[in-house]
Design a protein around this motif. Sequence first.
Motif, PDB file in Angstrom:
ATOM      1  N   LEU A  74      24.126  39.613  50.880  1.00 38.87           N
ATOM      2  CA  LEU A  74      23.819  40.609  49.850  1.00 38.87           C
ATOM      3  C   LEU A  74      24.105  42.026  50.332  1.00 38.87           C
ATOM      4  N   LEU A  75      23.818  42.319  51.592  1.00 33.57           N
ATOM      5  CA  LEU A  75      24.100  43.658  52.122  1.00 33.57           C
ATOM      6  C   LEU A  75      25.602  43.924  52.189  1.00 33.57           C
ATOM      7  N   ARG A  76      26.367  42.929  52.615  1.00 35.74           N
ATOM      8  CA  ARG A  76      27.831  43.093  52.645  1.00 35.74           C
ATOM      9  C   ARG A  76      28.371  43.279  51.228  1.00 35.74           C
ATOM     10  N   LEU A  77      27.822  42.540  50.284  1.00 34.00           N
ATOM     11  CA  LEU A  77      28.245  42.652  48.891  1.00 34.00           C
ATOM     12  C   LEU A  77      27.906  44.041  48.331  1.00 34.00           C
ATOM     13  N   LYS A  78      26.739  44.541  48.666  1.00 32.59           N
ATOM     14  CA  LYS A  78      26.332  45.875  48.222  1.00 32.59           C
ATOM     15  C   LYS A  78      27.290  46.938  48.756  1.00 32.59           C
ATOM     16  N   ALA A 125      27.280  31.317  46.334  1.00 36.23           N
ATOM     17  CA  ALA A 125      27.710  32.044  45.138  1.00 36.23           C
ATOM     18  C   ALA A 125      27.896  33.529  45.452  1.00 36.23           C
ATOM     19  N   HIS A 126      27.002  34.088  46.241  1.00 35.51           N
ATOM     20  CA  HIS A 126      27.148  35.498  46.610  1.00 35.51           C
ATOM     21  C   HIS A 126      28.348  35.714  47.534  1.00 35.51           C
ATOM     22  N   LYS A 127      28.649  34.739  48.383  1.00 38.14           N
ATOM     23  CA  LYS A 127      29.851  34.849  49.221  1.00 38.14           C
ATOM     24  C   LYS A 127      31.112  34.809  48.361  1.00 38.14           C
ATOM     25  N   GLN A 128      31.089  34.008  47.293  1.00 31.79           N
ATOM     26  CA  GLN A 128      32.223  33.999  46.367  1.00 31.79           C
ATOM     27  C   GLN A 128      32.349  35.358  45.680  1.00 31.79           C
ATOM     28  N   LEU A 129      31.206  35.955  45.319  1.00 34.99           N
ATOM     29  CA  LEU A 129      31.238  37.304  44.740  1.00 34.99           C
ATOM     30  C   LEU A 129      31.797  38.312  45.736  1.00 34.99           C
ATOM     31  N   LEU A 130      31.461  38.134  47.001  1.00 33.34           N
ATOM     32  CA  LEU A 130      31.976  39.022  48.042  1.00 33.34           C
ATOM     33  C   LEU A 130      33.495  38.902  48.154  1.00 33.34           C
ATOM     34  N   GLU A 131      33.998  37.675  48.102  1.00 38.67           N
ATOM     35  CA  GLU A 131      35.450  37.472  48.131  1.00 38.67           C
ATOM     36  C   GLU A 131      36.113  38.130  46.921  1.00 38.67           C
ATOM     37  N   LEU A 132      35.492  37.998  45.748  1.00 39.55           N
ATOM     38  CA  LEU A 132      36.029  38.645  44.553  1.00 39.55           C
ATOM     39  C   LEU A 132      36.000  40.169  44.695  1.00 39.55           C
ATOM     40  N   ALA A 133      34.950  40.693  45.299  1.00 37.26           N
ATOM     41  CA  ALA A 133      34.852  42.146  45.491  1.00 37.26           C
ATOM     42  C   ALA A 133      35.955  42.636  46.426  1.00 37.26           C
ATOM     43  N   GLU A 134      36.282  41.853  47.443  1.00 37.66           N
ATOM     44  CA  GLU A 134      37.363  42.226  48.341  1.00 37.66           C
ATOM     45  C   GLU A 134      38.709  42.179  47.612  1.00 37.66           C
ATOM     46  N   ILE A 162      39.380  39.150  37.516  1.00 40.34           N
ATOM     47  CA  ILE A 162      38.321  39.195  38.525  1.00 40.34           C
ATOM     48  C   ILE A 162      36.980  39.510  37.876  1.00 40.34           C
ATOM     49  N   VAL A 163      36.961  40.451  36.943  1.00 35.76           N
ATOM     50  CA  VAL A 163      35.714  40.812  36.257  1.00 35.76           C
ATOM     51  C   VAL A 163      35.173  39.613  35.479  1.00 35.76           C
ATOM     52  N   ASN A 164      36.059  38.842  34.848  1.00 36.84           N
ATOM     53  CA  ASN A 164      35.618  37.638  34.129  1.00 36.84           C
ATOM     54  C   ASN A 164      35.029  36.612  35.094  1.00 36.84           C
ATOM     55  N   GLN A 165      35.661  36.435  36.247  1.00 33.82           N
ATOM     56  CA  GLN A 165      35.138  35.501  37.246  1.00 33.82           C
ATOM     57  C   GLN A 165      33.787  35.969  37.770  1.00 33.82           C
ATOM     58  N   GLU A 166      33.637  37.281  37.948  1.00 35.91           N
ATOM     59  CA  GLU A 166      32.353  37.822  38.397  1.00 35.91           C
ATOM     60  C   GLU A 166      31.258  37.536  37.379  1.00 35.91           C
ATOM     61  N   GLY A 167      31.589  37.638  36.109  1.00 32.99           N
ATOM     62  CA  GLY A 167      30.617  37.340  35.056  1.00 32.99           C
ATOM     63  C   GLY A 167      30.151  35.896  35.111  1.00 32.99           C
ATOM     64  N   LYS A 168      31.102  34.976  35.320  1.00 34.39           N
ATOM     65  CA  LYS A 168      30.742  33.558  35.428  1.00 34.39           C
ATOM     66  C   LYS A 168      29.851  33.318  36.634  1.00 34.39           C
ATOM     67  N   LEU A 169      30.212  33.920  37.767  1.00 32.21           N
ATOM     68  CA  LEU A 169      29.397  33.758  38.975  1.00 32.21           C
ATOM     69  C   LEU A 169      28.011  34.369  38.800  1.00 32.21           C
ATOM     70  N   SER A 170      27.926  35.475  38.106  1.00 36.62           N
ATOM     71  CA  SER A 170      26.629  36.108  37.870  1.00 36.62           C
ATOM     72  C   SER A 170      25.721  35.206  37.042  1.00 36.62           C
ATOM     73  N   ARG A 171      26.293  34.534  36.059  1.00 39.71           N
ATOM     74  CA  ARG A 171      25.496  33.586  35.262  1.00 39.71           C
ATOM     75  C   ARG A 171      25.034  32.416  36.129  1.00 39.71           C
ATOM     76  N   GLN A 172      25.903  31.918  37.012  1.00 41.31           N
ATOM     77  CA  GLN A 172      25.505  30.837  37.922  1.00 41.31           C
ATOM     78  C   GLN A 172      24.386  31.299  38.851  1.00 41.31           C
ATOM     79  N   ILE A 173      24.499  32.512  39.346  1.00 44.27           N
ATOM     80  CA  ILE A 173      23.472  33.053  40.245  1.00 44.27           C
ATOM     81  C   ILE A 173      22.144  33.162  39.513  1.00 44.27           C
ATOM     82  N   ALA A 174      22.174  33.588  38.261  1.00 46.68           N
ATOM     83  CA  ALA A 174      20.939  33.676  37.477  1.00 46.68           C
ATOM     84  C   ALA A 174      20.293  32.297  37.326  1.00 46.68           C
TER      85      ALA A 174
END
Length: 166
Positions: A108-112, A16-25, A42-54
């Motif tokens: 997580l570090l790459r995402l940060k 899930a975090h790798k998917q967030l990383l792809e979205l960030a790119e 992209i922001v909407n997709q990030e929100g969905k992924l954030s809920r999945q991560i939670a």
Amino acid sequence: MAIQELLEIMEQLDDAHKQLLELAERKRRVLIQNEVDELNRIVNQEGKLSRQIAEWESKRLEAIGNYLIKRGFRPDPRVTVTDLIKMMFKAEEKQALQQAQKSLLDTLLRLKDMHALNQQLIEQSLAYINHSYDVLLGPPEDEVVYHNPSQQQGAQKRPGMFDTRA
């Protein structure tokens, strides 16, 4: 086996975090190209992924609690994966959990880093917009200091963004 369950959950978290990383790119490219509609998607997709991560994170805490109960300890939500690794006796389980932890931390570090870059791009965009606004409408007047209303008869104020006469 509680450790296998925890490893699967950590793998899901990493994915899930790798998917967030792809979205960030993708977001970085979209910010550079000023594609607002794509940015919203992209922001909407990030929100969905954030809920999945939670959800995965709560499952991770539950799996750690189950492992602690199985080992005769009282479950504690403050116990981290590092703490859990220190409690383990089997070398192969310990190594597998360390590898999963390292993979997740690297992601997580790459995402940060990517989020920091995107934040800089957004700040530069806002600075450019503010500069353009000031060029078009003139610099903002210093209205912080009190002025006697009778002495302000000819003073022009900065026009607002909207025409109130319409």
